[in-house]
Write a protein that holds these residues in place. Sequence first.
Motif, PDB file in Angstrom:
ATOM      1  N   THR A 431       0.812  -1.218   0.000  1.00 26.65           N
ATOM      2  CA  THR A 431       0.000   0.000   0.000  1.00 26.65           C
ATOM      3  C   THR A 431       0.841   1.262   0.000  1.00 26.65           C
ATOM      4  O   THR A 431       0.343   2.335  -0.325  1.00 26.65           O
ATOM      5  N   ILE A 432       2.097   1.160   0.373  1.00 26.67           N
ATOM      6  CA  ILE A 432       2.979   2.334   0.352  1.00 26.67           C
ATOM      7  C   ILE A 432       4.007   2.194  -0.772  1.00 26.67           C
ATOM      8  O   ILE A 432       5.131   2.655  -0.689  1.00 26.67           O
ATOM      9  N   PHE A 433       3.567   1.482  -1.827  1.00 25.29           N
ATOM     10  CA  PHE A 433       4.338   1.356  -3.063  1.00 25.29           C
ATOM     11  C   PHE A 433       5.664   0.631  -2.859  1.00 25.29           C
ATOM     12  O   PHE A 433       6.616   0.845  -3.601  1.00 25.29           O
ATOM     13  N   LYS A 434       5.721  -0.209  -1.857  1.00 25.87           N
ATOM     14  CA  LYS A 434       6.892  -1.062  -1.687  1.00 25.87           C
ATOM     15  C   LYS A 434       6.585  -2.451  -2.227  1.00 25.87           C
ATOM     16  O   LYS A 434       5.493  -2.965  -2.023  1.00 25.87           O
ATOM     17  N   ARG A 435       7.559  -3.003  -2.881  1.00 23.76           N
ATOM     18  CA  ARG A 435       7.369  -4.313  -3.477  1.00 23.76           C
ATOM     19  C   ARG A 435       7.336  -5.383  -2.399  1.00 23.76           C
ATOM     20  O   ARG A 435       8.152  -5.381  -1.486  1.00 23.76           O
ATOM     21  N   ILE A 436       6.364  -6.288  -2.513  1.00 22.52           N
ATOM     22  CA  ILE A 436       6.236  -7.394  -1.566  1.00 22.52           C
ATOM     23  C   ILE A 436       6.984  -8.600  -2.125  1.00 22.52           C
ATOM     24  O   ILE A 436       6.741  -9.018  -3.257  1.00 22.52           O
ATOM     25  N   LYS A 437       7.880  -9.142  -1.344  1.00 20.58           N
ATOM     26  CA  LYS A 437       8.674 -10.280  -1.781  1.00 20.58           C
ATOM     27  C   LYS A 437       7.920 -11.587  -1.516  1.00 20.58           C
ATOM     28  O   LYS A 437       7.372 -11.787  -0.445  1.00 20.58           O
ATOM     29  N   HIS A 438       7.907 -12.439  -2.515  1.00 16.92           N
ATOM     30  CA  HIS A 438       7.313 -13.779  -2.439  1.00 16.92           C
ATOM     31  C   HIS A 438       5.893 -13.740  -1.856  1.00 16.92           C
ATOM     32  O   HIS A 438       5.602 -14.374  -0.839  1.00 16.92           O
ATOM     33  N   PRO A 439       4.981 -13.006  -2.513  1.00 17.31           N
ATOM     34  CA  PRO A 439       3.611 -12.951  -1.990  1.00 17.31           C
ATOM     35  C   PRO A 439       2.869 -14.262  -2.252  1.00 17.31           C
ATOM     36  O   PRO A 439       3.266 -15.086  -3.086  1.00 17.31           O
ATOM     37  N   LYS A 440       1.761 -14.425  -1.534  1.00 18.74           N
ATOM     38  CA  LYS A 440       0.888 -15.586  -1.698  1.00 18.74           C
ATOM     39  C   LYS A 440      -0.517 -15.099  -2.040  1.00 18.74           C
ATOM     40  O   LYS A 440      -0.918 -13.990  -1.684  1.00 18.74           O
TER      41      LYS A 440
END
Length: 760
Positions: A431-440
């Motif tokens: 939500t703060i434009f940070k990339r989420i690593k290995h999402p599910k």
Amino acid sequence: MRPLILIATTLLLCTGISAQTADSYGNLRAKVQHVKEKYTGQPTAANHAIVMVLHKLCNDYNGRLSLQQYKELHSDIEAMRLHSSDTTIRRQLNEASLLLRQKSDTLDIQQRILDYYAHAPQEQIYLHTDKPYYVPGDTVWFRAHLVDAVTHTPISRSRYVYVELLDNAADTLCQRIIVRCDSDGVFANALTLPRHLQGGSYTLVAYTQWMRNFSAERFCYHPLWVAGSEPRAEYESARLGLPVRPARTASPLGSDSPLQVGQRKGQLLVRLDHHTTEPLACALYGNGNLLVTDYTPGKVLRIDTQSLRPGSLNVAIVNRQTGDIIAESLTRIEAPQPQVSISGEASQHNEPMELTIDIAEADGTPLYGNFSLSITDYDVVKPDSVLPTIGECLAQQSDGYMLADMLSGKYPRIDYGFQTSQTISGQIRGTIFKRIKHPKLMLVCPNTGFRETFELGDSSRFTIRGLDFPDGTTYVLEGTRQTGSTSLVQLDIDPQTFPTLHSPLTSHRSPLSIPDGFVRQAQEQVMYGSVDRVIDLPEVVKEKKRRHKPTNLLGVTPFRAFYDDDPVLNNFHSMEILLTTLGIPVYRDANGELRVSARYGSLSTPASRGPVIFIDEFRSNVEELLMLQPETIESIEWFNHIGAAHMTIYGWNVSTSGLLLVRQKPGLKGRTFRPLSMATVRQQGWKPNVEFYSPQYPDPSQKMRPDHRTTLYWNPKVKTDEEGRATVRFYASDISRRYLVTLEGVSDDGMIIHKQTVIE
């Protein structure tokens, strides 16, 4: 003595090769390699013998080698030519090299066309409906015949066909359904016309997702009429209802055209009256034909027409080496029509009736396939002479193949693959434009209890394939981090996209003459509900429809509006269809951003200034608007940019963009809270098959209601047996005496079938 022995051995080798023309390419290549390695540089007599061997090899294997094999042999002979110092031998080797080069170039042209066919196969669709005209509330029974554009054989590479109903006068979308093929590869279903539908001309459009890669002109546009009392401006289509590519007519032999094509005594004659020294080839392609052969300018090329498939045939003279097209023409290969007979005796007064259908080729060979059959009351249902048959439709539709593109390797851009399943796609991001690593991603189907968790790895985007859901199916998705946390996780779902279609009808046409008896009988059939078999009794007391006051603050009457008691809202599966009905199609611009562009006649709202949108007095956008469900709408009012020229609402001037006001039903007003990591997806799915109801009268005295059907029998899947025969049975209505029988379809081997007859 050695040269003489070599010549004798060579002649024996030539004799052996002539007797064994079926030798494999491996044996041929081995012999050439042997000659190349052992005898290069021998005396003149030996080299002459080598040339004789090579010529013999080339002639014996002419037309039976692949492109790569011809290139390998050409390379061997070129190596021998470079090592030879004798002028005569070099000339003879050069002749052998030119022969192989010629065969290689000819096959190269053929291979380019085949590669193009494999990379960009084309589909064609034809819609067969049970009759040409209807009444509001009536049921349109149809089958979509999906065939390969080259061979015209039935295919089901695409598992779903989209069918849309367009209002020609308003240029808006009325309905859209998705049809899934059955186990036999048949696309058939029914579309119920809304009871509020105005009379006039409409268009059924059919297409697949794969066809969206190409021009919308290649979709199937099927005109139909709805009987009504309100006069409206109508339009007339061309014979097929869509633009037709200008035909390249063939020139008979003896005309002034450089490329002359004619037929005489069972032969196709091709001649180019143009002096040139270019190496030429003649390419014949189209309608399942592909033949590329060498051509000498000024000579007449003769080809047996029995070796060609009937139908349209493109003829082109091409430079073998550069691929440049010298001249093109179009001809047609005629063939004896298939034998189709429909026999039976007419029945009356609810008596049983049986029809026997026999389908065979011109020589009597039975034809096997699945065909669609409609039987209507001929006294009230007359055929529309403007409506094209399946043969005319498939012949006039553009196949999308241009020889210049095929020879140059200019492949079209492919954005949509063959749709073998339904998909849901989107993105998981912070939500703060940070990339989420290995999402599910978790997928749940509340209707069936299905649950699945996907690990996306390094990608934040996802596409869930392999789904196959009927209309009305709801999925709940949730995106999480690798640890399962949903903190600061946002899930974005890509909306379903559909092409924005417009009616192809452009010129005026007087309304179709519909018999009064048809309107009376069809309205009675609608009243008794032929699809759901539910009797809908007429109203005893006629109540005046409640008039709605405008809900906007200024009290201005909108250009168009829907309110909660309008039954039309129950016919919409998504906000996109509802908006399109209002004249506000939804699309994506070149940057992938959702846009709405309102249409009013020939005017359109500029895409950069889309309509101002308010949901429950809050300024909103297209994304939030599409998340609503039509059944939750209390009112939706649309002011076009002409009607809103002097309106200012909530401080917004809408003079140049239009205004859209949406109110939700009580209890749903305000912004409902939904975690950003979750999404409820309700995409439009395929419509379950509807079976045509044909009443049975084993004892007519026990009949409970009158039977004045206009369509007495509809079967989208009449399957012929090994003898090319099929039998259908049904009961006559109360008043039917004459029957219009229409049979259409394509056999399994691509033979187009059309038969229309009257049984009386």
